[in-house]
Scaffold this motif. Structure first.
Motif, PDB file in Angstrom:
ATOM      1  N   VAL A 187       3.113  -5.033   2.482  1.00  0.00           N
ATOM      2  CA  VAL A 187       2.235  -4.347   3.688  1.00  0.00           C
ATOM      3  C   VAL A 187       1.896  -5.372   4.868  1.00  0.00           C
ATOM      4  CG1 VAL A 187      -0.020  -3.518   4.239  1.00  0.00           C
ATOM      5  CG2 VAL A 187       1.239  -2.562   2.127  1.00  0.00           C
ATOM      6  N   GLY A 189      -0.310  -6.840   7.417  1.00  0.00           N
ATOM      7  CA  GLY A 189      -1.604  -6.570   7.532  1.00  0.00           C
ATOM      8  C   GLY A 189      -1.995  -6.280   9.082  1.00  0.00           C
ATOM      9  N   PRO A 196      -1.265  -0.208   9.181  1.00  0.00           N
ATOM     10  CA  PRO A 196      -0.808  -0.697   7.833  1.00  0.00           C
ATOM     11  C   PRO A 196      -1.456   0.399   6.716  1.00  0.00           C
ATOM     12  CG  PRO A 196      -1.704  -2.627   9.076  1.00  0.00           C
ATOM     13  CD  PRO A 196      -1.680  -1.157   9.918  1.00  0.00           C
ATOM     14  N   ARG A 200       0.214   1.200   3.036  1.00  0.00           N
ATOM     15  CA  ARG A 200      -0.510   1.009   1.813  1.00  0.00           C
ATOM     16  C   ARG A 200      -0.479   2.340   1.126  1.00  0.00           C
ATOM     17  NH1 ARG A 200      -4.942  -0.922   4.892  1.00  0.00           N
ATOM     18  NH2 ARG A 200      -4.276  -3.128   5.140  1.00  0.00           N
ATOM     19  N   GLU A 212       0.419  -7.902   0.185  1.00  0.00           N
ATOM     20  CA  GLU A 212      -0.094  -7.709   1.591  1.00  0.00           C
ATOM     21  C   GLU A 212      -0.003  -8.936   2.139  1.00  0.00           C
ATOM     22  OE1 GLU A 212      -3.460  -5.288   3.969  1.00  0.00           O
ATOM     23  OE2 GLU A 212      -3.001  -4.775   2.034  1.00  0.00           O
ATOM     24  N   ASP A 214      -1.695 -10.991   5.116  1.00  0.00           N
ATOM     25  CA  ASP A 214      -2.713 -10.597   6.321  1.00  0.00           C
ATOM     26  C   ASP A 214      -2.409 -11.169   7.656  1.00  0.00           C
ATOM     27  OD1 ASP A 214      -4.715  -9.609   4.436  1.00  0.00           O
ATOM     28  OD2 ASP A 214      -5.943 -11.577   4.191  1.00  0.00           O
TER      29      ASP A 214
END
Length: 240
Positions: A187, A189, A196, A200, A212, A214
């Motif tokens: 994912v 972020g 996103p 998710r 994930e 960021d």
């Protein structure tokens, strides 16, 4: 014997990009001795594109791990039912359910900035009226697609976009291979192309092993190739 072979990784790019977007990831995988194929994604429709990817996978000897970025995720969801596919890796991608379209999955969540920055054009279709295809408005491309990629690179990517047939948003997936094949997902972020939350939701629904990052943009394979390759290598080791 096939179960003992190192799976071949097939990297499926998404809309507005081409196979070169995987360059950094390919280098990482090759450095680990993993065989890789990065085919061109026709970007003409969910059914026809996934049939093409399935045919690429089926012609590879031994096991295959399919990796899909963005719209490519929808394709591997369908093409992943191919017998020799042993794993699915989603990178900032759509993870569809059988009978679901990209538009329906997106519609569950607030729309990303991408939607209001698409530019339409037409292309000829033999024996039929011209069809519509979309790209990202070049001035919006850096912020939406590749905010963490150097500006000099995004200027090139913005004019080298490969358009997606607009009809692809409405076609429904005819299968969802994650019901029977193990899945992994990354994912992004900071994604401004796909919310996103969409990434998710799809990954969790598929029971994927999720990482994930960021602040990572939609072009995470370009900006953070080692992180993407590490996830793929995990899938290769788990299925090889």
């Amino acid at each position: 014997m096939a179960a003992e072979a190192t799976p071949t990784v097939v990297l499926v790019h998404g809309a507005f990009a081409d196979a070169a977007s995987w360059s950094g990831v390919i280098t990482e995988l090759q450095n680990h001795g993993v065989p890789v194929v990065a085919p061109p994604n026709p970007l003409r429709g969910l059914a026809s594109d996934s049939a093409y990817i399935a045919s690429v996978a089926a012609q590879i000897e031994g096991p295959v791990v399919l990796v899909g970025h963005s719209y490519g995720g929808a394709l591997i969801t369908v093409a992943g039912t191919t017998e020799n596919v042993v794993g699915l890796v989603y990178v900032a991608a759509y993870v569809l359910e059988e009978g679901e379209s990209l538009g329906e999955l997106q519609g569950r969540f607030p729309l990303s900035p991408l939607v209001s920055n698409l530019k339409e054009a037409t292309y000829p279709v033999a024996g039929a009226a011209p069809a519509t295809e979309v790209t990202i408005a070049p001035e919006a491309f850096p912020a939406i697609f590749a905010a963490d990629v150097p500006a000099a690179v995004t200027k090139v990517l913005a004019v080298a976009q490969r358009p997606l047939a607009a009809a692809a948003f409405e076609e429904k997936a005819t299968a969802a291979a994650w019901h029977t094949k193990p899945a992994w997902a990354l994912v992004a972020g900071g994604d401004q192309a796909i919310n996103p939350e969409v990434e998710r939701f799809g990954a969790e629904r598929a029971g994927a092993t999720v990482v994930e990052l960021d602040g990572a943009s939609h072009a995470v394979a370009v900006s953070r190739p080692k992180d993407v390759a590490d996830l793929i290598l995990g899938a290769v080791r788990a299925t090889g």
